[in-house]
Motif scaffolding. Structure first.
Motif, mmCIF file in Angstrom:
data_model
loop_
_atom_site.group_PDB
_atom_site.id
_atom_site.type_symbol
_atom_site.label_atom_id
_atom_site.label_comp_id
_atom_site.label_asym_id
_atom_site.label_seq_id
_atom_site.Cartn_x
_atom_site.Cartn_y
_atom_site.Cartn_z
ATOM 1 N N ARG A 1 0.999 -1.247 0.033
ATOM 2 C CA ARG A 1 -0.160 -0.002 -0.148
ATOM 3 C C ARG A 1 0.869 1.173 -0.289
ATOM 4 O O ARG A 1 0.697 2.087 -1.110
ATOM 5 N N SER A 2 1.960 1.078 0.616
ATOM 6 C CA SER A 2 2.712 1.997 0.759
ATOM 7 C C SER A 2 3.603 2.490 -0.428
ATOM 8 O O SER A 2 3.443 3.600 -1.212
ATOM 9 N N LEU A 3 3.706 1.864 -1.200
ATOM 10 C CA LEU A 3 4.112 1.575 -2.755
ATOM 11 C C LEU A 3 3.009 2.060 -3.824
ATOM 12 O O LEU A 3 3.856 3.020 -4.566
ATOM 13 N N ALA A 4 1.456 1.589 -3.754
ATOM 14 C CA ALA A 4 0.222 2.058 -4.645
ATOM 15 C C ALA A 4 0.680 3.114 -4.522
ATOM 16 O O ALA A 4 0.352 4.301 -5.136
ATOM 17 N N ILE A 5 0.570 3.793 -2.851
ATOM 18 C CA ILE A 5 0.071 5.426 -2.560
ATOM 19 C C ILE A 5 1.240 6.534 -2.909
ATOM 20 O O ILE A 5 1.201 7.043 -3.668
ATOM 21 N N GLY A 6 3.202 6.212 -3.223
ATOM 22 C CA GLY A 6 3.838 6.912 -3.553
ATOM 23 C C GLY A 6 3.366 6.520 -5.256
ATOM 24 O O GLY A 6 4.375 7.888 -5.275
ATOM 25 N N ILE A 7 3.199 5.903 -5.994
ATOM 26 C CA ILE A 7 2.612 6.015 -7.355
ATOM 27 C C ILE A 7 1.625 6.991 -7.829
ATOM 28 O O ILE A 7 1.938 7.922 -8.695
ATOM 29 N N TRP A 8 0.868 6.727 -5.951
ATOM 30 C CA TRP A 8 -0.483 7.493 -6.456
ATOM 31 C C TRP A 8 0.776 8.758 -6.977
ATOM 32 O O TRP A 8 -0.048 9.900 -7.521
ATOM 33 N N GLY A 9 0.511 9.394 -5.696
ATOM 34 C CA GLY A 9 1.404 10.465 -5.459
ATOM 35 C C GLY A 9 2.487 11.628 -6.514
ATOM 36 O O GLY A 9 2.207 12.266 -6.763
ATOM 37 N N ALA A 10 3.429 10.214 -6.634
ATOM 38 C CA ALA A 10 4.379 10.281 -8.457
ATOM 39 C C ALA A 10 3.428 10.274 -9.623
ATOM 40 O O ALA A 10 3.857 11.734 -9.805
#
Length: 507
Positions: free
Chosen positions: A144-153
């Motif tokens: 989820r942290s990676l997914a949120i990072g991709i979302w924010g990126a």
């Protein structure tokens, strides 16, 4: 127990093969909103020339979207929890694309303001739904942290794609074309999303309380409007009355939520220090940054004489820094701490804004580019981690409402930042000394001065423009200083409020 209530949270769904493809659809929605926000700033000089808005109308064009979206985010996030987040996301995306056409073909400042307001209604459905779906698709905290990072990126990448694409379009077509780029993105999002996104909702949501919706909308718009008017024209009784009405509506909203058996927003979420600290950090960070972002494109084009595409490329370092930092933020927060990463990111933004207080008309690009890169890195670190904290603090069934709170903080900060810091720029600018015979419109905005210069004798026009540009840069410098102070204070606040806060490590 919850695995029997909604398919998206069964154990099989935790590692379902299609979850990353579903994420790609969600980030398209983020891209849609980010591109729209950035191309507006780039198109502002052209809108000023074509529609001839007053300085106040120009600020409304810039911030009415944020006013409306801030007022409706909580309501739309809660509605998604009730009727289905996939349904509201796809419906909102379709409306967003259709209303973009109204923006493109607006012929008066009033029509443009109305079209931006309608776009805010559609936009309010998108961001909470995307984050809520991430919360329900990715249950492993590290994924989820990676997914949120991709979302924010992706949101950050949109800030680069928007100016570059918009700059190309502005050099070859009329300004309305920058809004039409939403249409193909919307079409892909809807067509692919129908097949790949899982539906999720709160299994026991209760009714959607319309009085709460009205109180939220009136309260948020009333408060933000009062701040904007007071910053632009000073305190006055009508402004105070609107502000008091907004405050009363928000008070009524909170009281009503505490008494409803199924509230639109569970106020107990704010009892978590991590949740409240992350929301406050987001609001103040965007407030400190947004005025600079709104006026930077005008500085690059109208002061330094860059072409639209060149101005778009000049803003690229911020997006590059935010993308890189966003992808690493979750790992960094686990290795060090949440408050270290968030406070460090905010302090970096504050120092970069402080560096911009020395900018003048002849400032070279190395300083601008370096400052933008640091701003991007700081924003990528802080926003990614605070979003993760907010989503991790709530049950899955309340993900839409919690996401809406996060996005409300962002949009409210943007509206207040444009209102307060933008009004500082405008206030300093309006007092510039002008030669006799200068049209009154030249004092409304720098775009108005450029237009007025075309009707003046050459020598007189050059004197007026030099004075106007100097005044604009002075206002930008003051606003950057205020923004730096806000960010450094926010870094300290986040360090205190996020003490002991950690991201999850296991499912």
């Amino acid at each position: 127990m919850t695995s029997t209530l909604q398919p998206v949270i069964t154990p099989e769904a935790v590692k379902r093969p299609g979850r990353w493809l579903a994420l790609s659809v969600l980030v398209l929605a983020v891209l849609l909103v980010a591109v729209d926000a950035t191309v507006l700033g780039l198109a502002t000089p052209y809108i000023s020339e074509d529609l001839a808005p007053s300085g106040t109308q120009l600020l409304w064009i810039g911030d009415v979207y944020s006013f409306v979206i801030a007022g409706l985010l909580v309501s739309m996030g809660s509605l998604g929890d009730r009727v289905g987040r996939k349904r509201i996301l796809l419906g909102g995306a379709t409306a967003f694309g259709a209303i973009s056409v109204l923006n493109a073909y607006a012929t008066t400042p009033e029509a443009m303001i109305a079209a931006r307001a309608l776009l805010g209604v559609a936009g309010a459905t998108l961001m909470p739904a995307t984050l809520a779906l991430i919360r329900n698709i990715f249950h492993d905290p590290r994924e989820r942290s990676l997914a949120i990072g991709i979302w924010g990126a992706t949101a950050s990448a949109g800030t680069a794609v928007g100016p570059i694409t918009g700059g190309f379009l502005l050099e070859h077509f009329w300004w309305g074309s920058v809004f039409l780029i939403n249409l193909p993105v919307m079409a892909v999002l809807v067509l692919v999303g129908v097949r790949t996104l899982p539906e999720s909702r709160n299994p026991n949501p209760g009714p959607w309380d319309l009085p709460s919706v009205a109180l939220s909308l009136v309260g948020m718009i009333g408060i933000v409007y009062a701040v904007k008017e007071a910053a632009s024209h000073g305190p006055a009784w009508p402004t105070l009355a609107v502000g008091l009405l907004g405050a009363a509506a928000l008070y009524g909203f909170v009281r009503r939520q505490l008494t409803l058996p199924a509230p639109l927003l569970d106020m107990r979420l704010f009892g978590s220090r991590g949740f409240s600290g992350a929301v406050l950090a987001d609001l103040l960070t965007v407030l400190g940054m947004s005025g600079l972002v709104f006026f930077l494109s005008q500085f690059l084009q109208l002061v330094q004489g860059r072409r639209p595409l060149e101005a778009g490329l000049a803003e690229l370092p911020a997006a590059v820094g935010a993308v890189a930092a966003g992808l690493l933020a979750g790992r960094a927060a686990r290795r060090f701490s949440v408050r270290t990463v968030v406070s460090g990111g905010l302090a970096a933004i504050g120092l970069a804004l402080a560096a911009l207080t020395v900018v003048d008309r002849s400032t070279g690009y190395p300083l601008l580019g370096a400052a933008l890169l640091v701003v991007g890195v700081g924003a990528g670190l802080s926003f990614t981690v605070t979003s993760d904290v907010i989503l991790s603090s709530v049950p899955k069934e309340q993900a839409g409402a919690a996401s809406a709170v996060s996005e409300t903080a962002y949009e409210l900060g943007a509206a207040l930042g444009i209102a307060v810091l933008g009004s500082i720029v405008t206030g300093v600018y309006r007092d510039f000394p002008a030669p006799p015979g200068t049209p009154e419109g030249a004092h409304e905005s720098l775009g108005g001065a450029m237009q007025a210069a075309s009707t003046m004798p050459t020598a007189q026009a050059e004197t007026m423009l030099n004075s106007a540009r100097d005044a604009f840069v002075n206002g930008l410098s003051v606003a950057s200083g205020v923004g730096a102070a806000v960010l450094l204070a926010t870094a300290t606040t986040a360090w205190l409020l996020l003490k002991g806060q950690r991201l999850g490590n296991t499912g």
